[in-house]
Design a protein around this motif. Sequence first.
Motif, short mmCIF file in Angstrom:
data_model
loop_
_atom_site.label_atom_id
_atom_site.label_comp_id
_atom_site.label_asym_id
_atom_site.label_seq_id
_atom_site.Cartn_x
_atom_site.Cartn_y
_atom_site.Cartn_z
N VAL A 98 0.83 -1.14 0.11
CA VAL A 98 0.06 0.02 -0.09
C VAL A 98 0.88 1.10 0.00
N GLY A 99 0.38 2.30 -0.51
CA GLY A 99 0.86 3.79 -0.43
C GLY A 99 0.24 4.47 0.79
N GLN A 100 1.06 5.66 0.79
CA GLN A 100 0.45 6.48 1.88
C GLN A 100 -1.02 6.90 1.89
N ASP A 101 -1.44 6.99 0.51
CA ASP A 101 -2.95 7.48 0.38
C ASP A 101 -3.79 6.27 0.20
N ASP A 102 -3.31 4.98 0.34
CA ASP A 102 -4.23 3.74 0.06
C ASP A 102 -4.69 3.42 1.49
N ILE A 103 -5.35 2.33 1.42
CA ILE A 103 -6.21 1.60 2.53
C ILE A 103 -5.16 1.69 3.65
N GLY A 119 3.55 -4.31 2.90
CA GLY A 119 4.50 -3.64 2.43
C GLY A 119 3.78 -2.20 2.39
N LEU A 120 4.78 -0.99 2.82
CA LEU A 120 4.11 0.28 2.56
C LEU A 120 5.31 1.08 1.82
N SER A 121 4.74 2.00 0.92
CA SER A 121 5.87 2.99 0.55
C SER A 121 6.08 4.05 1.43
N ALA A 122 7.21 4.22 1.51
CA ALA A 122 7.66 5.34 2.52
C ALA A 122 7.44 6.37 1.96
N ARG A 123 7.13 7.33 2.89
CA ARG A 123 6.48 8.79 2.63
C ARG A 123 8.04 9.79 1.82
N THR A 124 7.53 10.35 1.02
CA THR A 124 8.72 11.03 0.10
C THR A 124 9.24 12.05 0.82
N HIS A 125 8.49 13.09 1.53
CA HIS A 125 8.80 14.23 2.14
C HIS A 125 9.25 13.89 3.40
N ASP A 126 10.16 14.46 4.40
CA ASP A 126 10.89 14.21 5.55
C ASP A 126 10.83 12.69 5.68
N ILE A 127 11.60 12.08 4.57
CA ILE A 127 11.51 10.50 4.79
C ILE A 127 12.42 9.99 5.83
N SER A 137 5.02 -1.48 13.67
CA SER A 137 4.47 -3.00 14.10
C SER A 137 3.73 -3.76 13.39
N GLN A 138 2.86 -3.01 12.31
CA GLN A 138 2.03 -3.71 11.54
C GLN A 138 2.34 -4.00 10.03
N ILE A 139 3.76 -3.41 10.02
CA ILE A 139 4.23 -3.56 8.15
C ILE A 139 5.71 -4.26 8.36
N ASP A 140 5.64 -4.90 7.21
CA ASP A 140 6.90 -5.85 7.14
C ASP A 140 8.17 -5.27 6.28
N TYR A 141 7.81 -4.36 5.37
CA TYR A 141 8.85 -3.80 4.77
C TYR A 141 8.50 -2.24 4.11
N PHE A 142 9.51 -1.49 3.80
CA PHE A 142 9.28 -0.30 3.13
C PHE A 142 9.85 -0.21 1.89
N GLY A 143 9.06 0.32 0.77
CA GLY A 143 9.03 0.52 -0.42
C GLY A 143 9.79 1.83 -0.74
N VAL A 144 11.16 2.15 -1.06
CA VAL A 144 11.56 3.56 -1.17
C VAL A 144 12.00 3.79 -2.71
#
Length: 246
Positions: A98-103, A119-127, A137-144
Amino acid sequence: MSIRKKFDLSAYFVVGPENTKGRSVAMIIKDVVEAGFTCIQIRSKVASARELIQLTREASEVIAQAGKSDEVVLLVDDRLDVILAAKQQGIKVDGIHVGQDDIPVEVCREYLGEDSIIGLSARTHDIFEYIKTVDVSQIDYFGVGPLHETMTKPDCGVDLDGKVITRSFEEISKIAQISPVPVVVGGGVKLIDIPQLAQTGVDGFFVVSAVSEADDPKQAAVDLVKTWKLYATVGCKDLIEKQVKL
């Protein structure tokens, strides 16, 4: 053992019908699985829910036929509904990206359970601040990413001002050092980027067009996997020596 506890992000392929030059998604997935890719993500902004379920079914079958259902992770981008429908139909799918604006991640975890990968796309600003402080605690990896601007996903890396921010290898190394969960990097990644990327300490790379739009997708996938394995296991001195030989 749950695949969530042993998944491998090192070679991660993202694909949908809009990325294959009209070729079969399932056939290209077959190529990359045989080439040694470890993670497949079904992603499409044009396919219907039914089409996405069918693509997920075909991908799951390809992975099973290769005897790699316990090794290769199958994820779906964004579409919790598709994953739940696929699971209801007996399709083996391992999680969601999921991305930052997804569910929200918490909703995904509630519906998918503790054994699914998120998996979660890491936020672009102030990364950097974000990765250090976000609840993982609920995610397993960051997509960067992106490493480079990419037409496959033009909004990848867009900040609050609407500008695309690409990531240098130095920044990626820092992200790998501070992240509490594994990191996979993509966005315009090509074979030429893999030696440096493998040396940053991240857990893997993700690609779309570098494989899906290649003249020979299987050979492109083989080259990416081989190069990652070569450079992810060597030190800086060895890296210089290998580059000189190349």
